[in-house]
Design a protein around this motif. Structure first.
Motif, PDB file in Angstrom:
ATOM      1  N   SER A 124       6.340  -2.363  -4.172  1.00  0.00           N
ATOM      2  CA  SER A 124       6.703  -0.992  -3.834  1.00  0.00           C
ATOM      3  C   SER A 124       5.560  -0.117  -4.319  1.00  0.00           C
ATOM      4  O   SER A 124       5.403   0.106  -5.498  1.00  0.00           O
ATOM      5  CB  SER A 124       8.017  -0.621  -4.487  1.00  0.00           C
ATOM      6  N   ALA A 125       4.735   0.304  -3.428  1.00  0.00           N
ATOM      7  CA  ALA A 125       3.568   1.102  -3.804  1.00  0.00           C
ATOM      8  C   ALA A 125       3.105   1.868  -2.583  1.00  0.00           C
ATOM      9  O   ALA A 125       3.434   1.519  -1.454  1.00  0.00           O
ATOM     10  CB  ALA A 125       2.440   0.195  -4.288  1.00  0.00           C
ATOM     11  N   MET A 126       2.367   2.923  -2.812  1.00  0.00           N
ATOM     12  CA  MET A 126       1.769   3.662  -1.713  1.00  0.00           C
ATOM     13  C   MET A 126       0.283   3.322  -1.681  1.00  0.00           C
ATOM     14  O   MET A 126      -0.309   2.977  -2.690  1.00  0.00           O
ATOM     15  CB  MET A 126       1.938   5.173  -1.948  1.00  0.00           C
ATOM     16  N   MET A 127      -0.301   3.422  -0.484  1.00  0.00           N
ATOM     17  CA  MET A 127      -1.745   3.190  -0.392  1.00  0.00           C
ATOM     18  C   MET A 127      -2.481   4.480  -0.776  1.00  0.00           C
ATOM     19  O   MET A 127      -1.885   5.550  -0.795  1.00  0.00           O
ATOM     20  CB  MET A 127      -2.127   2.834   1.050  1.00  0.00           C
ATOM     21  N   SER A 128      -3.777   4.360  -0.988  1.00  0.00           N
ATOM     22  CA  SER A 128      -4.551   5.557  -1.310  1.00  0.00           C
ATOM     23  C   SER A 128      -4.614   6.534  -0.155  1.00  0.00           C
ATOM     24  O   SER A 128      -4.900   7.698  -0.352  1.00  0.00           O
ATOM     25  CB  SER A 128      -5.984   5.173  -1.675  1.00  0.00           C
ATOM     26  N   ASN A 129      -4.333   6.060   1.075  1.00  0.00           N
ATOM     27  CA  ASN A 129      -4.393   6.994   2.202  1.00  0.00           C
ATOM     28  C   ASN A 129      -3.025   7.614   2.485  1.00  0.00           C
ATOM     29  O   ASN A 129      -2.819   8.234   3.509  1.00  0.00           O
ATOM     30  CB  ASN A 129      -4.922   6.282   3.459  1.00  0.00           C
ATOM     31  N   GLY A 130      -2.048   7.440   1.577  1.00  0.00           N
ATOM     32  CA  GLY A 130      -0.751   8.071   1.754  1.00  0.00           C
ATOM     33  C   GLY A 130       0.227   7.291   2.597  1.00  0.00           C
ATOM     34  O   GLY A 130       1.377   7.693   2.765  1.00  0.00           O
ATOM     35  N   ASN A 144      -9.072  -2.332  -4.969  1.00  0.00           N
ATOM     36  CA  ASN A 144      -8.074  -1.441  -5.547  1.00  0.00           C
ATOM     37  C   ASN A 144      -6.700  -1.666  -4.923  1.00  0.00           C
ATOM     38  O   ASN A 144      -5.690  -1.690  -5.604  1.00  0.00           O
ATOM     39  CB  ASN A 144      -8.522   0.000  -5.363  1.00  0.00           C
ATOM     40  N   THR A 180      -5.142  -5.139  -5.927  1.00  0.00           N
ATOM     41  CA  THR A 180      -4.642  -5.287  -7.302  1.00  0.00           C
ATOM     42  C   THR A 180      -3.131  -5.108  -7.345  1.00  0.00           C
ATOM     43  O   THR A 180      -2.466  -5.615  -8.233  1.00  0.00           O
ATOM     44  CB  THR A 180      -5.261  -4.263  -8.269  1.00  0.00           C
ATOM     45  N   ARG A 181      -2.565  -4.389  -6.383  1.00  0.00           N
ATOM     46  CA  ARG A 181      -1.128  -4.172  -6.414  1.00  0.00           C
ATOM     47  C   ARG A 181      -0.350  -5.436  -6.076  1.00  0.00           C
ATOM     48  O   ARG A 181       0.857  -5.504  -6.309  1.00  0.00           O
ATOM     49  CB  ARG A 181      -0.739  -3.057  -5.460  1.00  0.00           C
ATOM     50  N   LYS A 230       1.843  -9.203 -13.033  1.00  0.00           N
ATOM     51  CA  LYS A 230       1.502  -9.524 -14.424  1.00  0.00           C
ATOM     52  C   LYS A 230       2.765  -9.731 -15.235  1.00  0.00           C
ATOM     53  O   LYS A 230       3.810  -9.132 -14.948  1.00  0.00           O
ATOM     54  CB  LYS A 230       0.727  -8.359 -15.041  1.00  0.00           C
TER      55      LYS A 230
END
Lengths: 787, 455
Positions: free
Chosen positions: A573-579, A703, A706-707, A711
Motif C-alpha cells: 500500500s503505497a503511492m508512487m512519486s508521480n501521485g 526508489n 524499495t517499496r 523488512k
C-alpha cells in the motif's frame, strides 16, 4: 458477525455431566477428521438422587437441580436437569451479564425383543433460553444498548439393539437435531456534521450518492447530518441435524475374536436467519445484505467400515488388529466445487505381552497405528461470500446545505474457484508402550503427523483503471450554479455529467483523471506440508496407602515445523512519486512477510497429587503444571532449506548479504522472486538483479522498487526465543458434610504466580501476570446437595 | 562733471571685477547628476530594489530625496558638497524578513566629473538579523463537546498562519508537519536509553506519516492571517453548536487520492465548494492509512518552507524517510525528515493531566518548552502579543484594545496572554499586531477559552 452455524458453547450446561471422554490419537473410523482430538460429554442417565449444585466464582454464579426418576417397574427412567447461570464480564459493571437457563429431559428405558434381547432406548429433549441485555447499564449512553437472545432446542433419539444373531450382533441408531435462535440487537448513537456516503451497490459500476427522500432505493445514499440512533440486528438461526446407523457383527472362534462394524452417518447444517440488517435504510451505513437463509445447506454423508481381529498368542500374549476405511462425501447445492469426496483409511495394532501377571512388571503391551484423515474444505471455501471494494470516483465540494454528492466505483469479488485445489489430509503415525511396574502404571506414546496440502489463501491482482473527478473539474468545466445541479454518473464509463435542474443550461460533461490500479481477488489454495511430532507420557504411581495419596506425573514433548514457500502475489500500500497508485506487483515465496513459517518445541510436565482423608471426609488435589521448554523460532526458508531473504547490516539498508538469517540480531530484507508491471502483467521481471542494477543506474526505479522490499519489524525477530521455565498450580478441595452435602473449593493458578520469565529472543524479562503462559488466577466454590 | 564720470567708471569697474573674479561662486550653484545604485543584499539576491526612498544629507543639514527606479538606481542632482546617502527597507525572502539599510558617504568634487557626465555611486546593504515572517498564530485541535452530551467532536481542527512582518511573505514551497508520538504522553520510540531524542543532533525533525504542502506559492500580506483547515472545511455549527464554521476558510488540506487507500470521509469530508481547489494542501504520504490524524490533546506541530526544493518529490524519496529506531520495517512509524533550517515555527503541546508522562518531541534548536492544554472544551492555543514591539508601531496609536479576558483556568493554572492586549479585537480595529516568538512554546502561547474563528 458472519457466523452462519456452529454451536455456541455458552449454552451447554455444565452440570448434569456424568463423564467426559477425550479422544486423541488415531481414532476409530466412526469419527471423521480428528487430527486435533475430540471431547465427548456424557450426560447423566439412569436413576439418580436429587442433586442440587450451587457454583460461585467471582464472575459466574450458577444453580442446578437434577434428578433421575424411576417411572415404575420397566417403564423407564426420566432424568431431568434444570440449570440457571449468570456470568458477568466486568466485575465493575454487573449489568453486562450473560444468563443461561437450561432445561433437559431424558427418557431412557430398556425394552426387550421377542428373543428377550435388550433394546436400550433413550430420547431426550433439551432447551436453553438466555441472553444478554445491557439496557439497564447506567454507564451506557442514553438509550444505547446491546441485546442478545440465545434460544436453543435440541432433541436426541438413540436405539441400541443387541440382536445377537448370526449375521448381526448389535444395531445402533441415533438421530439428533438442534435449532437455535440467536438475535443480536444493538442501538447506538451517531452524529455527523458532514454527509457520509452509505454504499449499498452490489454490481460493478459507478454510482453517485442520492438523497434518501428523493430515491430510497439508491445504490449510494447520503447519510444524515445531526444526531440520530442506529439500530442494527444480526439474526442467526443455525439448524443442524444428523442421523447415524451402525451395525456390528461379532464372531468368536474359541480364543479368536472378530468384530466387523459398518455404518453410515448423514449430517447437515444450515442457517435460517436473515444475517445483519438495519431497521431504517435512511441511517444504515455502508452495508450489503447477506442473508443466511439464502445460503444452501451443507450436507455430509459418511460411510465407514472397520474390522477388529484379536487372537491370543502363546499363554499370556495377545494381538489385536484393527483396519478401517471411511469415506466422507460433502455436497452444497450450487457450489462450484461440486460434490467433494475422499477416503480415509486407518490401521491399528496392539500386542499385549502379558496382563495381570504376578511379577514386578505386571502388565506390558505395545501398540502402533497409521491413519489418514481428510479434512474437507469448509463452507467458506465451497460457497464463498462476496466482498466489495469501493473506490472514490467523484468528490465535489460540499454545498451550503452540507451535502456532498460522492460517487464510488464498486467492484464485487468472490474468492476465485480453484480447480486444482486438493483436499487437506493428515497422515498420522503413532507407537506406544504401556506397562504396570510395581503397581505404577506407565504409558509412553510417540506420534508423528504430517498435514499435506493445508488450506491457505492468496491474492490474485488484475490491473484495471477507473476515473476520478474532483472539484477542480467542476471549477473548470461547469457553469451551472450549485443549487441547480443534478449530478449523473454513467454506470459503465464513470463520466460525470451535470444537469441543470431548471433546464436553462444544457448538460455539461466534466473532465476527469484516469487512475491505474489493481483489483484483488482471493483464491483458496494449498500450502506446503506441516509436520508435528511428539512424545506423551503418563506415570500413575500406585497409591501410597498410609497417606491414601495418589501421585501422577504426566507430560509431553512437542515439536512443530511449518513453512510455506508457495508463490503469493502482493501489492504494497503505497503511492508512487508521480501521485498514482503503486504500479508493481511483487511475487513472494510464502507471501509478503518477513517469515514464512515457524519452528516450535515445547516440553511440559505436570504433577498431580490427590489425597483422600476419609476421617474428615475430605479429598484434596493439587496439580502443578510446569513448562521446561518453550522454544519458538521464526523461519524464512525455502522448502529445500535455503535461506529466503538477506541479512541487513543496518536497518536503513535495502541490500543485504547472503548468509544465515537466524540469531544474528539483525534486520532481514525479503525480496520478491519476480515482479510485474501494471502495463505488462504477464512479463515476469526477476527482482533482485533488476534492483541491484537500478541502484547504480536508475535512481527513480530503485526508489520505487524499495517499496517491494519487506523488512522484519525488529532486529531480534529472527532470534530464537527460549522462554525460561515457569509453572502454575491448581488446587481443589472437596469436603463432604453430613449425608447430603459436599462442598468443593477450587483455585486455578492459586499461587497467583507473578514471577518473571526471560525471553532469549528479546533479552527482556516479562511478568507471568496476564501473560497467557499460565492460566489467569480465578477461584470458585461449589456446593452440592444430594437427596 | 568729471567727478561724476569717474565715480561711474569706478562703480562699473567694481561691478565688472566682481562679476569676473567669482568664477568659483558661479560653480557653487551648479548641480551635477549623481546616481546611487543600491546593491541587493546577499540574503536576497533577487530583491526588489525599486521605489526605495533614498535620502542625501549634505554638510549643512539639508536633505534631498530621490526614489529608486526599477533597477534600484536613485538619481540626484546635487551641488558639490559632502553627502551622506541613506536608505532603508524591510525586505523578505523565503519567509524571513530583514531590515536592510544602506549608508554611503561621498564627497562630490569637480574632479569626479572630468571623465564622465554623472557620478555613479554604489551602496552595499547592511542586513539585520532576519526574523521569521510566518508563524502559527492559533492552533485549534482540541475539539469541543457534542450537543447531546455524548462526548468529544474533533473533526474541526484548523491552524491560523500569521505574517508578523511589515512585508509581504512569498514562499515557493510551504508545508506543515507533526511529530511522533502524536500524543505527548504516549510511548516515545524516538528516544534513546538516556532519554534524548535520536534526531536531536541530526539536523532534521521527522514529520510523522508525511508532510502536507501547498502546490503553489504561498502568499500572505503583512500583518494578516490565513486559516488552513486540517479536517473538514464545512460549517460544523449546524450540528455541533460548540464548534466553528470553517466553510469560508482560506486553505484546506484535502488530497482525495493522496492516501494509499480511500480517504476517510468522516475525518476529511469534501471541503465547502466556495473554497477554490488550488487552495487545497496536498500530502506526501509515506505511512499507511486513510487520514492524517493530528492529536486532539497534545500535538507537536510545525510549519516549514523548503526554499527551492519541491516538497512532494522530497517527501516521496525513500532516502528521506525516517523510521523510529527498532521499527524500521514498520510503516506505521514512518515519517519524512524535514531539515531543521526549513522549519519556520513549531509548537509543542502537552496534556494538562499527563505532564509527568510527556516528553519533548522537538530538538532544542527548534523549540523548547510546552504549552499545557485541556481538550474537548473548545479551547485553542493562541500566541502571545509582543507588547513592546506592538506598542512601538506608530500606526497602532489609539487602536489597541486591552483587558484581554479570553484566558482560561486549566487544571488550576491560569493561562492567559501576559501582554493583556486583545489581539483579535485590536486587529478588528485596524491595528498591526506583532506577536512574540522566543521559540519557547510555554512562553509564546496561552490556552484561549474560545477559538478565534468562533463567532
Amino acid at each position: 458477525m458472519s457466523e452462519t452455524k456452529g454451536i455456541d458453547l455458552r449454552n451447554i450446561g455444565s452440570s448434569n455431566i456424568e463423564s467426559i471422554e477425550i479422544v486423541t490419537g488415531i481414532p476409530s473410523v466412526e469419527y471423521g477428521d480428528l487430527s486435533n482430538g475430540m471431547v465427548k460429554i456424557n450426560t447423566r442417565k439412569g436413576h439418580t438422587p436429587y442433586i442440587v449444585e450451587f457454583t460461585m466464582e467471582p464472575k459466574t454464579k450458577s444453580v442446578a437441580l437434577s434428578k433421575g426418576f424411576q417411572l415404575g417397574n420397566k417403564v423407564g427412567v426420566l432424568n431431568t436437569n434444570l440449570e440457571h447461570t449468570r456470568s458477568i464480564s466486568n466485575l465493575a459493571s454487573p449489568y453486562t451479564a450473560y444468563s443461561r437457563n437450561n432445561l433437559s429431559l431424558t427418557y431412557s428405558n430398556t425394552l426387550h425383543d421377542s428373543r428377550e434381547h435388550p433394546i436400550r432406548f433413550s430420547a431426550s429433549l433439551g432447551g436453553n433460553f438466555g441472553g444478554y441485555n445491557s439496557e439497564a447499564d447506567p454507564d451506557e449512553f442514553k438509550d444505547t444498548y446491546t441485546k442478545q437472545r440465545d434460544y436453543l432446542l435440541r432433541g436426541n433419539l438413540k436405539f441400541d439393539w443387541l440382536l445377537d444373531r448370526s449375521w448381526i450382533s448389535n444395531l445402533s441408531l441415533q438421530a439428533t437435531a438442534s435449532y437455535s435462535d440467536r438475535l443480536n440487537e444493538t442501538n447506538s448513537n451517531k452524529s455527523s456534521a458532514s454527509t457520509q456516503p452509505y454504499i449499498h451497490s452490489t454490481e460493478t459500476g459507478y454510482y453517485v450518492g442520492e438523497v434518501y427522500d428523493e430515491n430510497p432505493n439508491a445504490d449510494i445514499i447520503l447519510g444524515p447530518t445531526g444526531y440520530w440512533y442506529l439500530r442494527a440486528y444480526t439474526d442467526s438461526k443455525p439448524i443442524t441435524y444428523s442421523f447415524k446407523a451402525k451395525a456390528d457383527w461379532v464372531k468368536r472362534w474359541s480364543e479368536l475374536y472378530n468384530k466387523l462394524l459398518i455404518g453410515v452417518e448423514f449430517n447437515g447444517s444450515g442457517n435460517l436467519g436473515r444475517g445483519l440488517y438495519y431497521e431504517d435504510m435512511r441511517t444504515a451505513p455502508t452495508w450489503r445484505e447477506y442473508r443466511y437463509d439464502e445460503l444452501p445447506f451443507m450436507n455430509n454423508l459418511a460411510l465407514f467400515a472397520e474390522d477388529k481381529f484379536s487372537t491370543p498368542i502363546g499363554a499370556r500374549s495377545s494381538l489385536s488388529l484393527t483396519a478401517g476405511l471411511r469415506s466422507d462425501i460433502t455436497f452444497i447445492k450450487d457450489s462450484e466445487y461440486g460434490t467433494v469426496a475422499n477416503f480415509s483409511p486407518r490401521v491399528n495394532a496392539r500386542y499385549v505381552f502379558w496382563e495381570h501377571r504376578e511379577s514386578v512388571i505386571s502388565d506390558l503391551s505395545i501398540y502402533g497405528g497409521w491413519g489418514k484423515s481428510v479434512k474437507q474444505p469448509s463452507f467458506a471455501i465451497l460457497y464463498p461470500a462476496p466482498t466489495y471494494s469501493d473506490r472514490l470516483s467523484f468528490a465535489p465540494g460540499t454545498t451550503a446545505e452540507g451535502k456532498t454528492f460522492y460517487a464510488y466505483y464498486t467492484q464485487p469479488t468472490t474468492p476465485r474457484y480453484n480447480p486444482d485445489l486438493k483436499w487437506q489430509y493428515t497422515i498420522q503415525n503413532e507407537i506406544g508402550v504401556e506397562a504396570t511396574i510395581a503397581g505404577t502404571h506407565i504409558s509412553i506414546s510417540a506420534f508423528r503427523n504430517k498435514t499435506h496440502n493445508p488450506y491457505t489463501s492468496r491474492n490474485i491482482y488484475t490491473p484495471f483503471s477507473y476515473k476520478l473527478t474532483t472539484q477542480t473539474n467542476i471549477e473548470n468545466d461547469c457553469t451551472i450554479p450549485s443549487a441547480n445541479r443534478i449530478y449523473v454518473v454513467d454506470k459503465q464509463t464513470g463520466v460525470v455529467v451535470v444537469k441543470d435542474r431548471t433546464g436553462a443550461v444544457a448538460d455539461q460533461k466534466l473532465g476527469y483523471k484516469q487512475l491505474n490500479t489493481f483489483v484483488s481477488q482471493s483464491e483458496y489454495t494449498n500450502g506446503t506440508a506441516v509436520e508435528r511430532r511428539g512424545i506423551d507420557y503418563v506415570i500413575d504411581f500406585a497409591q501410597i496407602k498410609p497417606i491414601r495419596t495418589q501421585i501422577r506425573i504426566d507430560g509431553n514433548f512437542y515439536w512443530y515445523k511449518g513453512l510455506n514457500d508457495q508463490i503469493m502475489a502482493s501489492v504494497p500500500s503505497a503511492m508512487m512519486s508521480n501521485g498514482q497508485h503503486y504500479r508493481y506487483i511483487g511475487y513472494y515465496a510464502g507471501g509478503a512477510s518477513a517469515s514464512n513459517g515457524s519452528l516450535s518445541k515445547q516440553a511440559n510436565t505436570n504433577l498431580t497429587i490427590i489425597t483422600h482423608i476419609p476421617k474428615i471426609r475430605m479429598i484434596f488435589s493439587v496439580r502443578i503444571e510446569a513448562s521446561f521448554l518453550n522454544y519458538n523460532q521464526h523461519i524464512s526458508e525455502y522448502s529445500n532449506g535455503q535461506m529466503r531473504g538477506r541479512l541487513l547490516a543496518d536497518a536503513d539498508d535495502f541490500v543485504g548479504t547472503d548468509e544465515t538469517l537466524y540469531n544474528k540480531n539483525s534486520y532481514v530484507a525479503i525480496y520478491p522472486e519476480y515482479y510485474t508491471t501494471w502495463e505488462e502483467p504477464d512479463t515476469k521481471i526477476p527482482f533482485l538483479e533488476k534492483f541491484l542494477w537500478a541502484k547504480e543506474n536508475d535512481k527513480e526505479l530503485y526508489n520505487e522498487l524499495t517499496r517491494l522490499v519487506v523488512k522484519s519489524n525488529t532486529g531480534y525477530y529472527f532470534n530464537e526465543n527460549r522462554v525460561s521455565s515457569y509453572f502454575a498450580a491448581n488446587f481443589n478441595l472437596t469436603k463432604e458434610i453430613g449425608k447430603t452435602a459436599s462442598v468443593t473449593f477450587y483455585a486455578r493458578n492459586f499461587f497467583y504466580n507473578m514471577g518473571k520469565v526471560h525471553s532469549s529472543q528479546t533479552g527482556l524479562e516479562s511478568s507471568l501476570f496476564d501473560s497467557g503462559y499460565i492460566p489467569k488466577f480465578y477461584y470458585g466454590l461449589s456446593l452440592r446437595l444430594k437427596f | 562733471m568729471k567727478k561724476l564720470f569717474s565715480l561711474f567708471a569706478i562703480a562699473a569697474m567694481m561691478i565688472g571685477m566682481v562679476a569676473c573674479t567669482d568664477d568659483d561662486d558661479i560653480d557653487k550653484y551648479r548641480t551635477y547628476a549623481v546616481t546611487l545604485q543600491l546593491l541587493a543584499p546577499e540574503q536576497i539576491p533577487d530583491a526588489d530594489l525599486s521605489e526605495i526612498e533614498v535620502t542625501a544629507l549634505n554638510s549643512t543639514g539639508t536633505s534631498f530625496t530621490a526614489v529608486t527606479d526599477d533597477n534600484g538606481v536613485a538619481t540626484f542632482d546635487l551641488t558639490l558638497d559632502r553627502y551622506t546617502f541613506t536608505a532603508s527597507k524591510t525586505m523578505a525572502n523565503d519567509g524571513v524578513a530583514y531590515a536592510v539599510n544602506y549608508s554611503v558617504e561621498a564627497i562630490i568634487t569637480a574632479e569626479n566629473f572630468t571623465a564622465q557626465e554623472a557620478l555613479a555611486l554604489k551602496a552595499e546593504a547592511a542586513v539585520s538579523q532576519g526574523s521569521q515572517q510566518l508563524m502559527i498564530k492559533e492552533f485549534y485541535f482540541g475539539g469541543c463537546q457534542k450537543d447531546d452530551g455524548s462526548g468529544l467532536y474533533q473533526y474541526d481542527k484548523y491552524v491560523v498562519i500569521y505574517n508578523n512582518s511589515p512585508v509581504e511573505a512569498r514562499l515557493a514551497n510551504f508545508g506543515m508537519g507533526m511529530c511522533n508520538p502524536s500524543n505527548a504522553h504516549a510511548t516515545n520510540y524516538n528516544v534513546d536509553s538516556a532519554g534524548a531524542l535520536v534526531y536531536a543532533n541530526e539536523g532534521y525533525t521527522p514529520s510523522w506519516q508525511g508532510v502536507i504542502f501547498l502546490p503553489k506559492e504561498f502568499v500572505l500580506a503583512p500583518y494578516t492571517s490565513a486559516t488552513v483547515v486540517l479536517n473538514g472545511a464545512i460549517n460544523h455549527t449546524t450540528t455541533y453548536s460548540n464548534s466553528v464554521d470553517l466553510s469560508n476558510a482560506d486553505y484546506v488540506f484535502y488530497h482525495v487520492d493522496g492516501f494509499d487507500r480511500a480517504i476517510n470521509t468522516s475525518y476529511h469530508p469534501a471541503p465547502s465548494e466556495t473554497i477554490p481547489t488550488d487552495n487545497y494542501f496536498k500530502i506526501a504520504f509515506v505511512a499507511q492509512g486513510n487520514s492524517w490524524a493530528i492529536s486532539n490533546n497534545s500535538p507537536a506541530f510545525f510549519i516549514f518552507s523548503s526554499g527551492d526544493t519541491a516538497i512532494y518529490e522530497y517527501g516521496m524519496n525513500a532516502e528521506n524517510t525516517f523510521f523510529s529506531p527498532g521499527k524500521e520495517g514498520n510503516k506505521v512509524y514512518a515519517g519524512v525528515k524535514v531539515k531543521n533550517e526549513w522549519i519556520l515555527d513549531a509548537v509543542e503541546v502537552w496534556q494538562a493531566d499527563k505532564l509527568d508522562k510527556s516528553k519533548e518531541r522537538f530538538a532544542s534548536t527548534v523549540n523548547t518548552g510546552y504549552v499545557t492544554f485541556t481538550n474537548a472544551q473548545g479551547y485553542s492555543i493562541y500566541r502571545n502579543v509582543d507588547k513592546a514591539a506592538t506598542e512601538a508601531l506608530p500606526e497602532n496609536e489609539g487602536k489597541l484594545v486591552y483587558n484581554y479576558a479570553l484566558g482560561t483556568d486549566s487544571n488550576g493554572t491560569t493561562s492567559t496572554d501576559p501582554s493583556t492586549i486583545d489581539a483579535e479585537a485590536s486587529m478588528a480595529n485596524g491595528a498591526h499586531i506583532v506577536f512574540q516568538d522566543t521559540n519557547n512554546s510555554g512562553k509564546d502561547f496561552h490556552q484561549r477559552a474560545k477559538a478565534s474563528l468562533k463567532k
